[in-house]
Enzyme design. Structure first.
Site, mmCIF file in Angstrom:
data_model
loop_
_atom_site.group_PDB
_atom_site.id
_atom_site.type_symbol
_atom_site.label_atom_id
_atom_site.label_comp_id
_atom_site.label_asym_id
_atom_site.label_seq_id
_atom_site.Cartn_x
_atom_site.Cartn_y
_atom_site.Cartn_z
ATOM 1 N N GLU B 39 0.839 -1.201 0.000
ATOM 2 C CA GLU B 39 0.000 0.000 0.000
ATOM 3 C C GLU B 39 0.877 1.256 0.000
ATOM 4 O O GLU B 39 0.600 2.221 -0.723
ATOM 5 C CB GLU B 39 -0.909 -0.012 1.238
ATOM 6 C CG GLU B 39 -1.744 1.225 1.388
ATOM 7 C CD GLU B 39 -2.115 1.492 2.847
ATOM 8 O OE1 GLU B 39 -2.128 0.540 3.652
ATOM 9 O OE2 GLU B 39 -2.371 2.660 3.169
ATOM 10 N N ASP B 43 0.444 3.753 -3.118
ATOM 11 C CA ASP B 43 0.021 5.130 -2.890
ATOM 12 C C ASP B 43 0.923 6.098 -3.649
ATOM 13 O O ASP B 43 0.459 7.045 -4.281
ATOM 14 C CB ASP B 43 0.070 5.408 -1.382
ATOM 15 C CG ASP B 43 -0.159 6.856 -1.053
ATOM 16 O OD1 ASP B 43 -1.323 7.284 -1.119
ATOM 17 O OD2 ASP B 43 0.820 7.567 -0.741
ATOM 18 N N ASP B 112 -7.144 1.235 0.771
ATOM 19 C CA ASP B 112 -5.784 0.753 1.026
ATOM 20 C C ASP B 112 -5.463 -0.457 0.149
ATOM 21 O O ASP B 112 -4.349 -0.579 -0.377
ATOM 22 C CB ASP B 112 -5.629 0.350 2.498
ATOM 23 C CG ASP B 112 -5.720 1.555 3.437
ATOM 24 O OD1 ASP B 112 -5.740 2.695 2.938
ATOM 25 O OD2 ASP B 112 -5.786 1.339 4.660
ATOM 26 N N GLU B 115 -4.709 0.505 -3.429
ATOM 27 C CA GLU B 115 -3.333 0.982 -3.571
ATOM 28 C C GLU B 115 -2.345 -0.181 -3.527
ATOM 29 O O GLU B 115 -1.360 -0.194 -4.274
ATOM 30 C CB GLU B 115 -3.020 1.995 -2.469
ATOM 31 C CG GLU B 115 -3.798 3.295 -2.653
ATOM 32 C CD GLU B 115 -3.542 4.318 -1.557
ATOM 33 O OE1 GLU B 115 -3.717 5.513 -1.807
ATOM 34 O OE2 GLU B 115 -3.173 3.908 -0.430
#
Lengths: 224, 224
Positions: B39, B43, B112, B115
């Site tokens: 994640e 991101d 989350d 990502e």
């Protein structure tokens, strides 16, 4: 040394588009063709390249540690330090006011312009060339990076320490703020409710001063 | 449909490494081989790809507008919405508690995990494949994006409007918070100091409720 020669020496690449490099080095004080949009782009590409490099270098780090390592590399003051090492200030184009106000040495201008240069590189040469440029500039920093540096900041550590032993949370009190608007110096006291530990910290932002004060209190508590 | 088939349908790619996809779909409630590191990486790659796409699509947007457009695409609630559209919840691996607590539908878990999948794609297939996957999933959103959407948020607009006419700043007062810890509903009132305008807003965070309240006050002031 012209801008392209400087870029080649520091970032290991030349741009095809001279005007784009020129724009990346132009602070908004020079007019509308400035580096703010490029900074937006450069900030994001820097975040990605640094994150992937950290992910690969620290297979045992958890995401909190990775985040803290990333912050330590890409926060404004760290980028300004990089910018100074590569003498970026000398290449900047500033408006008259900024030039006379010491803009070439200001952290925020240096950090933003550094990101803008990365934005120009990724647009002109693509992501792999930009990755190589970033890894070149940050090489020594990555090599020197240790997982232990991924510690939480002093305020957080102090808070967790106090909570863990059932003591009340500290208060941060601004004691003094001196200097011009763009070069303020803050003094903050960190006070523990029971009055046993008090320490002051100094910094160029209120937050930085609070962290310094928390760090001094940690020291007093034998938890440096 | 197995995870690879699902990935191919939604993201247009298959991973070479099955275990990595498995990990990307594993919430931390299932144990230590979970998707939190992925994640972190995803991101950052999402931020970069979206930023570059916005930079190219909106040559006249300033950096503030670009930032706001980016937020509108990558904020948690927006990613959760994307995740729902591509039925990501069905692919998730959750611990027993989360499974029974409605984890598959929770915004934060969906965002989350989305990502994390991007993190797995960039590791396994590289940045260009990951860019293609992101642009595929976000295609309709990019096509529908208008510069006018890059407006400042309601609280900021209200504050600027009031400051511009010399009126005091609004106060936001929490009126009510109901529901379980992970599904709280907040009601906030936005009150102007002179008492002429008051409105309530509701949201799943205090901040969201404040924005809704500010928006309602803007409406009352004839500035929707």
């Amino acid at each position: 040394m012209d801008a392209q020669q400087w870029l080649e020496r520091q970032f290991g690449c030349r741009l095809n588009n001279d005007a784009l490099l020129h724009q990346a080095l132009s602070h908004r004080s020079v007019g509308s063709r400035n580096n703010e949009r490029l900074e937006f782009l450069g900030d994001s590409v820097l975040g990605y390249v640094v994150s992937e490099e950290l992910y690969r270098r620290f297979p045992d780090a958890d995401e909190g540690q990775l985040s803290r390592l990333r912050v330590s590399l890409v926060k404004g003051s760290a980028l300004a330090e990089v910018a100074r090492e590569i003498t970026l200030g000398e290449q900047l184009r500033l408006g008259v006011g900024e030039r006379h106000g010491g803009g070439r040495r200001r952290n925020s201008i240096l950090a933003d312009s550094f990101e803008a240069i990365l934005g120009a590189i990724v647009l002109d040469l693509g992501i792999e060339a930009c990755r190589a440029a970033i890894l070149k500039v940050f090489h020594a920093r990555f090599e020197g990076l240790k997982l232990e540096q991924a510690r939480k900041d002093p305020k957080t550590r102090l808070q967790e320490l106090l909570q863990g032993s059932g003591r009340p949370l500290p208060e941060y009190v601004l004691r003094k703020a001196t200097g011009e608007d763009h070069a303020r110096i803050f003094t903050v006291a960190c006070e523990l409710a029971d009055g046993r530990e008090v320490a002051e910290g100094i910094g160029d932002s209120r937050r930085a001063a609070e962290q310094a004060a928390a760090s001094a209190v940690l020291e007093q508590l034998g938890e440096p």
